[in-house]
Design a protein around this motif. Sequence first.
Motif, PDB file in Angstrom:
ATOM      1  N   GLU A 149      54.759  55.919   6.901  1.00 25.48           N
ATOM      2  CA  GLU A 149      55.159  55.278   6.363  1.00 25.48           C
ATOM      3  C   GLU A 149      56.301  55.051   7.634  1.00 25.48           C
ATOM      4  O   GLU A 149      56.232  53.634   8.064  1.00 25.48           O
ATOM      5  N   LEU A 150      56.545  55.603   8.548  1.00 32.14           N
ATOM      6  CA  LEU A 150      57.608  55.415   9.414  1.00 32.14           C
ATOM      7  C   LEU A 150      56.426  54.542  10.630  1.00 32.14           C
ATOM      8  O   LEU A 150      57.050  53.599  10.852  1.00 32.14           O
ATOM      9  N   GLU A 151      55.380  55.470  10.968  1.00 30.76           N
ATOM     10  CA  GLU A 151      54.419  54.517  11.694  1.00 30.76           C
ATOM     11  C   GLU A 151      54.419  53.827  10.830  1.00 30.76           C
ATOM     12  O   GLU A 151      53.880  52.628  11.733  1.00 30.76           O
ATOM     13  N   PHE A 152      53.596  52.985   9.790  1.00 35.38           N
ATOM     14  CA  PHE A 152      53.363  51.854   9.230  1.00 35.38           C
ATOM     15  C   PHE A 152      54.906  50.711   9.813  1.00 35.38           C
ATOM     16  O   PHE A 152      54.224  49.927   9.783  1.00 35.38           O
ATOM     17  N   GLY A 153      56.013  51.146   9.627  1.00 41.51           N
ATOM     18  CA  GLY A 153      56.858  50.334   9.708  1.00 41.51           C
ATOM     19  C   GLY A 153      57.150  49.891  11.311  1.00 41.51           C
ATOM     20  O   GLY A 153      57.827  49.267  11.394  1.00 41.51           O
ATOM     21  N   ILE A 154      56.821  51.406  12.197  1.00 44.40           N
ATOM     22  CA  ILE A 154      57.126  50.876  13.310  1.00 44.40           C
ATOM     23  C   ILE A 154      56.190  49.755  13.954  1.00 44.40           C
ATOM     24  O   ILE A 154      56.375  48.866  15.015  1.00 44.40           O
ATOM     25  N   CYS A 155      55.673  49.845  13.465  1.00 45.23           N
ATOM     26  CA  CYS A 155      53.851  49.169  13.765  1.00 45.23           C
ATOM     27  C   CYS A 155      54.603  47.835  13.011  1.00 45.23           C
ATOM     28  O   CYS A 155      53.892  46.326  13.654  1.00 45.23           O
ATOM     29  N   ILE A 156      54.523  47.378  12.213  1.00 49.64           N
ATOM     30  CA  ILE A 156      55.375  45.945  11.832  1.00 49.64           C
ATOM     31  C   ILE A 156      56.210  45.325  12.251  1.00 49.64           C
ATOM     32  O   ILE A 156      56.225  44.172  12.713  1.00 49.64           O
ATOM     33  N   MET A 157      57.032  46.003  12.448  1.00 51.48           N
ATOM     34  CA  MET A 157      58.404  45.796  12.637  1.00 51.48           C
ATOM     35  C   MET A 157      57.756  45.465  14.970  1.00 51.48           C
ATOM     36  O   MET A 157      58.659  44.280  15.707  1.00 51.48           O
ATOM     37  N   GLU A 158      56.879  46.313  15.455  1.00 50.32           N
ATOM     38  CA  GLU A 158      56.919  45.956  17.166  1.00 50.32           C
ATOM     39  C   GLU A 158      55.686  45.003  16.856  1.00 50.32           C
ATOM     40  O   GLU A 158      56.163  43.615  17.779  1.00 50.32           O
TER      41      GLU A 158
END
Length: 206
Positions: free
Chosen positions: A55-64
């Motif tokens: 979920e953390l990686e998912f959130g980072i990618c969305i914000m990028e």
Amino acid sequence: MKKTILFISFTFVTFFANAQSEEADALLDKISMETCECVENKGLDYSKISSSKLELEFGICIMESYAKNKRKAEKYLDVSLNDDASLEKFGEDIGFLMVNNCPDVIMALAGNYAADEFEETKDDLTLIGKIINIETTQFNTIEIKDDSNRVQKLLWLEYFEGEEFLSNSKVLKKKNMEVVYIEKELYDPKIKEYRNFKIIKKISVL
């Protein structure tokens, strides 16, 4: 004449709203695809990674991706970076589109959540009795007298289902309560050692 002007105005507003909606949908789809690509490029092992890490990686990618498209996002998307509810809705919208764009990522996230939930619930324990005292310190301690008249102490560390019953003195004095809890090793400063504590997860009235 007035009716004609009103009709033209309504038509223009409707056309503009539809155009805005189409731009927003296209932008959401673009962010979804960029998020898919970002997560997939990380080379994560979905069979080993935890749901919180994924979920953390998912959130980072969305914000990028949001940052890459910030100008259009601020114009067409109703997202506030200072509002948790807004960010959660944004993440849900992107996740919904990712079901089509990269179903393996979403399936992995769903599968890991299920596995984590199973890990959390398989160790749940149950206690039945009457709450006789709530001691308020840094962390609230709930004292419950069970059927064998033994007093058990449980920690109230976070929100749990049934928390509202603890503010009802009539319920506490007269009703048997079922308490679902887990045992967790925490540091006890009184004895300067780690020991098992009972942590409340749910309370219900019988």
